[in-house]
Design an enzyme around this catalytic site. Structure first.
Site, PDB file in Angstrom:
ATOM      1  N   GLY A 468      48.747  41.899  34.622  1.00  0.00           N
ATOM      2  CA  GLY A 468      48.217  42.834  33.588  1.00  0.00           C
ATOM      3  C   GLY A 468      47.589  44.089  34.012  1.00  0.00           C
ATOM      4  N   GLU A 700      39.398  47.117  41.219  1.00  0.00           N
ATOM      5  CA  GLU A 700      38.027  46.438  41.005  1.00  0.00           C
ATOM      6  C   GLU A 700      37.018  47.700  41.100  1.00  0.00           C
ATOM      7  OE1 GLU A 700      38.482  42.449  43.325  1.00  0.00           O
ATOM      8  OE2 GLU A 700      39.652  44.133  44.172  1.00  0.00           O
TER       9      GLU A 700
HETATM   10 MO1  MOS Z   1      40.574  39.926  43.246  1.00  0.00          MO
HETATM   11  S1  MOS Z   1      38.813  39.098  42.905  1.00  0.00           S
HETATM   12  O1  MOS Z   1      41.028  39.701  44.912  1.00  0.00           O
HETATM   13  O2  MOS Z   1      41.730  39.213  42.432  1.00  0.00           O
END
Ligand code: MOS
Length: 741
Positions: A468, A700
């Site tokens: 995604g 992230e």
């Molecule tokens: Mo990430 S938490 O390494 O998909």
């Protein structure tokens, strides 16, 4: 933009190339797969206790139900290598035996799998399975069993478990300003839109699985290690994944169970976990207790940092979240001590989830830094700027690129930061808060291939996944720009172990790692094409390939041009392979991406209800590969940060080890109503030490800093220092003004 010119396709806000397939329902997710043979449906019977041994299991009533083809239990499950025993290559590749013995590993653990023609038949029969378990007491809370805490063998991200630089006690004692706090963060579930699902099929010893997984190469090893077969005999297909967030990095119970069902019935078996399954048979982020002590001198310079973390780990599943690790690279300090401890418990798998480490570690640490700035009487932005490290405070390595100051200053400007404002608007208490964001920038090995067909179309293949995030789109852009063709000339194929092996999606390393491999393959093919063109009979006798270039799907020299399709046709198709691996700069330098986030909250003066009004984030993720998908990634991260601050928590009934809020009605994630217009900015750059594309991990990053910015804004509004996340309105009641105030 100074040292590099980005005029090409990379960086453009190209729409998702897989968008039309998705919105028209043609993208096949795992449970959408329909093979040529009709498949059966599996339904998991979950253990009602967390720890114990099955003493008897009666499947007769279930087996005699209409449509039931098999009931798999530990008594008839195919032979498997014990869980965790064969673990070459880490936890995602380790043996993942399910129902190998009568042992129950956690509440909700599969004790039987009913396989039937339809879901309704399987679900009905599942109710008739009678199981008796000799239950034992389990461990669910690391704090009640802290006497059993130990240092884990390693941390997620392979950081050092403990660090000690300088003399913390001495520096802390000498500090004019000292703050300390004990924090609690909850268990959380990734809550991907698509629950984990698998369709498994055996052909002799060969296993084919259509499943929802982030890293195919490790998944393949996990099946091989579980069933004692060769990795080459495992074929995983995962072209579309409806969100992962870490919860699909590896193989989970439903995938192994589908293989069991298929083995016993000789037919393909599909298991789509329902939402409640996901909360027990999917992984979760473990709860943490963290303790922080920080000291600074009279000039607002940090002297001492202590950060320790206590968490819980599932048995035989070595995941220890690196909560105190980001702290190590955050600020200049004279002394610093970090420590991680875990207790093994009888819980479903604790595992990576959305910025593992930072999401819980910077949530608390950046809250404490705000408190220290406050104690020093220094503006929180100025405090962070003042304590910016010149090199990595723990390792002493230089940073590759670090535009933290710029993120802080630009963020303050965009937000209109005037310090931690606190004011009242009618019944609302308004507060402003901010926090810094830091997230390791990783690079992993990856391979890719690219093929020019006889009609001139380019196809790129690799076993990377698009969860995604926009992988299909950015890899299309990278291949197109490297080749010198328009994106329409390129098709990217992902998610199949028949394709070249990659690191998959995880740790925000996917784009840079696999993008580099794709660029490398495309460059080889381009060189090959130009050399062939230079040697092509007739046209360009004597031409030097260095003088040729590709423009709009043609090879061009002066006024002469030759369509690349013609070379494809003449040679019966051409292909090239490429590879990427981390450069030595990933050892010799400290590599991170950065950001700064600023929040305005309004707290109801009577009820303590918290409303986020504004959130501004400025981020340094190196070169941006696609302005639109990068923004979406940051936006998603910021929304997770809102959830971490205000909503997300998996609540466990510790008498039983049972997660209680096992659906999206009761597990609250931030929804539209909770999320104001997000103000997102990217500090464009090019980190040549990261990878040849100059990009850094972005997936992230957005989550880092968002939560503590909100917590710090809540402090500004109410005077309440947050020690427990998520922040509930009742935590604030004692800090609210008197009712008639
Ligand atoms: Mo990430 S938490 O390494 O998909």
């Amino acid at each position: 933009m100074s040292e590099h010119e980005f005029k090409g396709i990379i960086g453009q806000p190209l729409d998702r190339v897989d968008g039309p397939l998705k919105v028209s329902g043609q993208a096949t997710y795992a449970a959408d797969w329909r093979g040529t043979t009709p498949h059966l449906i599996g339904y998991i019977v979950e253990s009602p206790v967390a720890k114990g041994r099955i003493t008897s299991i009666d499947t007769k009533a279930a087996e005699s139900c209409e449509g039931v083809r098999a009931v798999v239990t530990h008594e008839n499950a195919p032979s498997q290598i014990p869980f965790g025993e064969r673990d070459k290559g880490g936890r995602f590749a380790q043996s993942h035996a399910v129902m190998r013995s009568n042992e129950v590993r956690h509440l909700g653990y599969p004790v039987a799998l009913v396989v039937a023609d339809t879901l309704e038949q399987a679900r009905h029969a599942a109710l008739l399975v009678k199981v008796e378990i000799d239950a034992q007491d389990g461990i669910f809370n690391p704090e009640t069993h802290e006497d059993q805490a130990k240092a884990p063998d390693g941390l997620d991200g392979s950081d050092e478990v403990d660090t000690e630089d300088g003399d913390f006690e001495a520096e802390y004692a000498s500090a004019g300003h000292r703050v300390e706090g004990e924090f609690h963060t909850p268990s959380q579930h990734a809550a991907a839109m698509e629950p984990h699902a698998t369709v498994a099929e055996w052909d002799g010893d060969k296993l084919t699985v259509h499943m929802s997984i982030q890293i195919l190469s490790d998944g393949r090893k996990a099946f091989a290690n579980t069933f004692d077969i060769k990795p080459e005999d495992v074929h995983i297909v995962a072209p579309f994944i409806g969100g992962g967030f870490g919860s699909k990095l590896g193989v989970h119970n439903e995938a192994i169970l589908a293989a069991h069902g298929a083995k016993l019935t000789g037919q393909p078996v599909r298991i789509a976990q329902h939402r409640r399954n996901v909360f027990s048979n999917g992984p979760h982020r473990p709860r943490h207790r963290q303790r922080l002590k920080l000291g600074a001198d009279e000039n607002g310079k940090i002297l001492a940092i202590h950060h320790d973390a206590l968490s819980i780990m599932a048995r035989d599943y070595p995941f220890a979240e690196a909560a105190a690790s980001p702290t190590r690279a955050s600020y200049a300090t004279k002394a610093m001590r970090t420590q991680h401890r875990v207790v093994e418990g009888d819980i479903p798998k604790a595992d990576s989830m959305r910025a593992p480490g930072e999401a819980v570690g910077t949530l608390t640490f950046e809250s404490m830094i705000d408190e220290l700035a406050h104690s020093c009487g220094v503006d929180p932005v100025e405090f962070r700027v003042r304590n910016e490290p010149e090199m990595d405070p723990h390792s002493g390595k230089p940073f590759s690129t670090r535009k933290m100051r710029r993120c802080l200053q630009e963020g303050a400007e965009k937000f209109g930061w005037q310090g931690p404002v606190s004011r009242r608007e009618g019944n609302w208490l308004i507060g402003h808060g901010m926090a810094a964001a830091i997230r390791p920038n990783l690079m992993q090995p990856a391979e890719a291939e690219i093929e020019l067909s006889t009609d001139g179309h380019l196809t790129v293949r690799l076993d990377m996944t698009d969860i995604g995030t926009g992988t299909y789109t950015i890899l299309t852009q990278i291949a197109a720009e490297t080749m010198g063709v328009a994106p329409e000339h390129v098709t990217v194929k992902l998610g199949d172990t028949d394709f070249p092996e990659t690191c998959g999606s995880g740790g925000s390393f996917g784009a840079g790692s696999t993008g580099t491999a794709v660029a490398d393959a495309a460059k080889s093919l381009k060189d090959d094409l130009l050399q062939r063109a230079a040697k092509a009979d007739g046209e360009w006798k004597g031409a030097n390939s260095k003088d040729l270039r590709i423009e709009g799907a043609n090879i061009v020299l002066g006024s002469r041009s030759l369509p690349i399709s013609e070379l494809g046709e003449r040679s019966g198709g051409l292909s090239a392979k490429g590879a990427a691996k981390p450069g030595k700069e990933h050892d010799t330098m400290a590599q991170y991406s950065y950001g700064a986030q600023f929040a305005e909250v309004a707290v109801d003066a009577v009820t303590g209800e918290i409303r986020l009004r504004r959130l501004t984030g400025v981020f340094d993720a190196g070169r941006i590969l696609n302005e639109k998908t990068a923004r979406s990634q940051l936006m998603g991260g910021m929304i997770f940060g809102i959830g971490a601050a205000l909503m997300e928590e998996s609540l466990m009934d510790e008498r039983y080890g049972a997660f209680m809020n096992r659906d999206l009605a009761e597990y609250h994630i931030a929804v539209n109503r909770d999320v104001p217009q997000l103000d997102i900015h990217m500090v464009e750059g090019f980190d040549e030490n990261s990878n040849p594309l100059g990009s850094k991990g972005i997936g992230e990053l957005g989550i880092c800093g968002a939560g503590p910015a909100i917590a710090n804004a809540v402090f500004a509004a109410t005077g309440h220092r947050v020690r427990k996340f998520p922040i509930h309105m009742e935590h604030l009641l004692e800090s609210l003004p008197p009712l008639d105030g």
